[in-house]
Design a protein around this motif. Structure first.
Motif, PDB file in Angstrom:
ATOM      1  N   PHE A 154     -61.988 -28.188  10.844  1.00 12.00           N
ATOM      2  CA  PHE A 154     -62.876 -28.803  11.825  1.00 12.00           C
ATOM      3  C   PHE A 154     -62.723 -30.321  11.800  1.00 12.00           C
ATOM      4  CE2 PHE A 154     -66.744 -31.176  12.580  1.00 12.00           C
ATOM      5  CZ  PHE A 154     -66.912 -30.916  13.933  1.00 12.00           C
ATOM      6  N   LEU A 155     -62.698 -30.883  10.584  1.00  7.52           N
ATOM      7  CA  LEU A 155     -62.662 -32.340  10.456  1.00  7.52           C
ATOM      8  C   LEU A 155     -61.381 -32.923  11.076  1.00  7.52           C
ATOM      9  CD1 LEU A 155     -64.530 -34.439   9.249  1.00  7.52           C
ATOM     10  CD2 LEU A 155     -63.205 -34.342   7.136  1.00  7.52           C
ATOM     11  N   SER A 156     -60.259 -32.236  10.830  1.00  5.93           N
ATOM     12  CA  SER A 156     -59.031 -32.807  11.392  1.00  5.93           C
ATOM     13  C   SER A 156     -59.017 -32.631  12.915  1.00  5.93           C
ATOM     14  CB  SER A 156     -57.796 -32.250  10.676  1.00  5.93           C
ATOM     15  OG  SER A 156     -57.244 -31.212  11.366  1.00  5.93           O
ATOM     16  N   ALA A 157     -59.593 -31.513  13.423  1.00  6.57           N
ATOM     17  CA  ALA A 157     -59.685 -31.339  14.885  1.00  6.57           C
ATOM     18  C   ALA A 157     -60.578 -32.433  15.477  1.00  6.57           C
ATOM     19  CB  ALA A 157     -60.252 -29.961  15.205  1.00  6.57           C
ATOM     20  N   TYR A 158     -61.694 -32.660  14.839  1.00  7.81           N
ATOM     21  CA  TYR A 158     -62.646 -33.669  15.314  1.00  7.81           C
ATOM     22  C   TYR A 158     -61.989 -35.059  15.358  1.00  7.81           C
ATOM     23  CZ  TYR A 158     -66.128 -37.303  14.582  1.00  7.81           C
ATOM     24  OH  TYR A 158     -66.832 -38.466  14.638  1.00  7.81           O
ATOM     25  N   ARG A 159     -61.179 -35.353  14.327  1.00  5.18           N
ATOM     26  CA  ARG A 159     -60.550 -36.684  14.302  1.00  5.18           C
ATOM     27  C   ARG A 159     -59.534 -36.824  15.429  1.00  5.18           C
ATOM     28  NH1 ARG A 159     -60.717 -36.983   7.828  1.00  5.18           N
ATOM     29  NH2 ARG A 159     -62.697 -38.065   7.733  1.00  5.18           N
ATOM     30  N   LYS A 160     -58.870 -35.706  15.760  1.00 10.03           N
ATOM     31  CA  LYS A 160     -57.880 -35.768  16.858  1.00 10.03           C
ATOM     32  C   LYS A 160     -58.555 -35.779  18.223  1.00 10.03           C
ATOM     33  CE  LYS A 160     -55.012 -32.323  15.444  1.00 10.03           C
ATOM     34  NZ  LYS A 160     -53.980 -31.355  15.747  1.00 10.03           N
ATOM     35  N   TRP A 161     -59.719 -35.151  18.287  1.00  7.25           N
ATOM     36  CA  TRP A 161     -60.392 -35.013  19.591  1.00  7.25           C
ATOM     37  C   TRP A 161     -61.905 -35.133  19.414  1.00  7.25           C
ATOM     38  CZ3 TRP A 161     -61.628 -30.021  22.628  1.00  7.25           C
ATOM     39  CH2 TRP A 161     -61.912 -30.331  23.967  1.00  7.25           C
ATOM     40  N   PRO A 162     -62.385 -36.362  19.232  1.00  9.68           N
ATOM     41  CA  PRO A 162     -63.819 -36.526  18.950  1.00  9.68           C
ATOM     42  C   PRO A 162     -64.728 -36.315  20.156  1.00  9.68           C
ATOM     43  CG  PRO A 162     -62.677 -38.643  18.835  1.00  9.68           C
ATOM     44  CD  PRO A 162     -61.629 -37.609  19.120  1.00  9.68           C
ATOM     45  N   THR A 163     -64.158 -36.185  21.350  1.00  8.25           N
ATOM     46  CA  THR A 163     -65.027 -36.027  22.523  1.00  8.25           C
ATOM     47  C   THR A 163     -65.186 -34.571  22.968  1.00  8.25           C
ATOM     48  OG1 THR A 163     -63.120 -36.474  23.916  1.00  8.25           O
ATOM     49  CG2 THR A 163     -64.563 -38.345  23.451  1.00  8.25           C
ATOM     50  N   GLY A 164     -64.530 -33.655  22.286  1.00 10.59           N
ATOM     51  CA  GLY A 164     -64.675 -32.234  22.639  1.00 10.59           C
ATOM     52  C   GLY A 164     -66.058 -31.718  22.268  1.00 10.59           C
ATOM     53  N   ILE A 165     -66.439 -30.611  22.888  1.00  7.82           N
ATOM     54  CA  ILE A 165     -67.686 -29.940  22.486  1.00  7.82           C
ATOM     55  C   ILE A 165     -67.274 -28.832  21.502  1.00  7.82           C
ATOM     56  CG2 ILE A 165     -69.662 -28.558  23.232  1.00  7.82           C
ATOM     57  CD1 ILE A 165     -69.364 -29.800  26.031  1.00  7.82           C
ATOM     58  N   TYR A 166     -67.861 -28.853  20.321  1.00  9.59           N
ATOM     59  CA  TYR A 166     -67.549 -27.842  19.308  1.00  9.59           C
ATOM     60  C   TYR A 166     -68.821 -27.060  18.987  1.00  9.59           C
ATOM     61  CZ  TYR A 166     -63.442 -30.797  18.217  1.00  9.59           C
ATOM     62  OH  TYR A 166     -62.292 -31.534  18.279  1.00  9.59           O
ATOM     63  N   VAL A 167     -68.692 -25.747  18.921  1.00 10.73           N
ATOM     64  CA  VAL A 167     -69.825 -24.911  18.511  1.00 10.73           C
ATOM     65  C   VAL A 167     -69.403 -24.131  17.276  1.00 10.73           C
ATOM     66  CG1 VAL A 167     -71.336 -22.983  19.131  1.00 10.73           C
ATOM     67  CG2 VAL A 167     -70.702 -24.655  20.861  1.00 10.73           C
ATOM     68  N   LEU A 168     -70.180 -24.276  16.243  1.00 11.03           N
ATOM     69  CA  LEU A 168     -69.905 -23.541  15.005  1.00 11.03           C
ATOM     70  C   LEU A 168     -71.068 -22.600  14.718  1.00 11.03           C
ATOM     71  CD1 LEU A 168     -68.673 -23.015  12.217  1.00 11.03           C
ATOM     72  CD2 LEU A 168     -69.618 -25.183  11.481  1.00 11.03           C
ATOM     73  N   TRP A 169     -70.756 -21.303  14.657  1.00  6.98           N
ATOM     74  CA  TRP A 169     -71.803 -20.306  14.325  1.00  6.98           C
ATOM     75  C   TRP A 169     -71.779 -20.052  12.823  1.00  6.98           C
ATOM     76  CZ3 TRP A 169     -71.613 -15.682  11.731  1.00  6.98           C
ATOM     77  CH2 TRP A 169     -72.808 -14.946  11.717  1.00  6.98           C
TER      78      TRP A 169
END
Ligand SMILES: C[S@@+](CC[C@H](N)C(=O)[O-])C[C@H]1O[C@@H](n2cnc3c(N)ncnc32)[C@H](O)[C@@H]1O
Length: 288
Positions: free
Chosen positions: A183-198
């Protein structure tokens, strides 16, 4: 891998999770520009509620079963759940429920022809069912792939708009140690995406541990929603969603949706919900 979602499809956690996913997708649909849905743990796409697996647990009776015969829903509330109910096939024609759509089917029913979806699923049989189900839909790519690898490979999407759903089965003893770095590496590459974690809330320690990670890494704009159906059953009662970069309307909607869901899905008088921010730009939360 032993987990099969067909035993659990349509249960209270699915209803809770899918209602909010539908709200986010509808929000993304408000703009004309295309977007992408990336579902890292997609499951089979849709489920027969009368299958042998579903008949063994009957979990859906306490989930979507409770919503199927509701009458006189307040207009404001109805406007927030009607698209989800339509995806499930609950409408005013009073049909009986036969299938429950998984997150991939809900996404495909709500997105437009210009939008795209990537679905990863690691279980061989579930993945094969998923691929066959959507083989003719040109918007979709289904992959028999570890969702955490998919997260690294497909982010950022070229549309630079969209939703990432991370919905693991939490079979691994320490799923967070797999999930968090991806998640952290995805967030760093794309901080403007909407992420939902269940995630399942089996104990509050787990909840704190997960939220503390967001806090520690200063990941702002993470809305935390939880629903505890209460009661005395031995099964899962409490579940959460961490929504990173939620649509600005979602918190207000949650204040309408969660009291309703808590009431309708309650299994005991101790049912409750929570809505809070793990960390807010203007207000530091208490998760350290
Ligand atoms: C909770 S279910 C997904 C439900 C689905 N997202 C929905 O809402 O309809 C979790 C799924 O993740 C799959 N899975 C487990 N580990 C995985 C991994 N590392 N990568 C991809 N899929 C995985 C399981 O086989 C299972 O089908």
């Amino acid at each position: 891998m032993n987990y099969r979602h067909s035993f659990h499809a349509g249960n209270f956690t699915d209803v809770f999770k899918h209602i909010f996913i539908a709200r986010i997708l509808l929000y993304l649909c408000l703009k004309d520009s295309p977007f992408r849905v990336i579902d890292t743990h997609a499951g089979e796409g849709a489920y027969d509620l009368y299958s042998e697996e579903a008949n063994r647990t009957f979990e859906w009776w306490e989930g979507i079963g409770r919503l199927s015969d509701l009458k006189n829903i307040d207009g404001n509330l109805l406007s927030l759940i009607q698209h989800y109910l339509a995806c499930v096939g609950i409408d005013d024609k009073n049909q009986s429920l036969a299938y429950y759509p998984g997150s991939p089917m809900i996404a495909l029913r709500l997105i437009s022809p210009q939008d795209r979806a990537i679905f990863c699923e690691l279980h061989p049989e579930s993945s094969s069912r998923l691929r066959h189900r959507f083989a003719r839909d040109k918007r979709v790519k289904t992959l028999h792939l570890d969702g955490y690898i998919g997260l690294g490979a497909f982010i950022p999407p070229k549309e630079r708009r969209g939703l990432v759903l991370i919905d693991p089965s939490f079979e691994q003893k320490d799923e967070i140690s797999l999930l968090w770095p991806s998640f952290l590496s995805a967030y760093r590459k794309w901080p403007t995406g909407i992420y939902v974690l269940w995630y399942p809330i089996k104990n509050l320690d787990f909840d704190r541990k997960l939220c503390a990670k967001f806090f520690k890494h200063n990941i702002s704009r993470t809305l935390r929603l939880s629903l505890n159906v209460g009661g005395h059953s031995d099964g899962l009662k409490n579940t959460g969603l961490l929504i990173f970069n939620p649509p600005f309307t979602l918190e207000e909607e949650a204040h309408i949706l969660l009291p309703f869901l808590t009431h309708v899905l309650a299994q005991g008088e101790d049912a409750e919900y929570q809505i809070d921010w793990v960390i807010r730009e203007d207000k530091i939360g208490g998760w350290s």
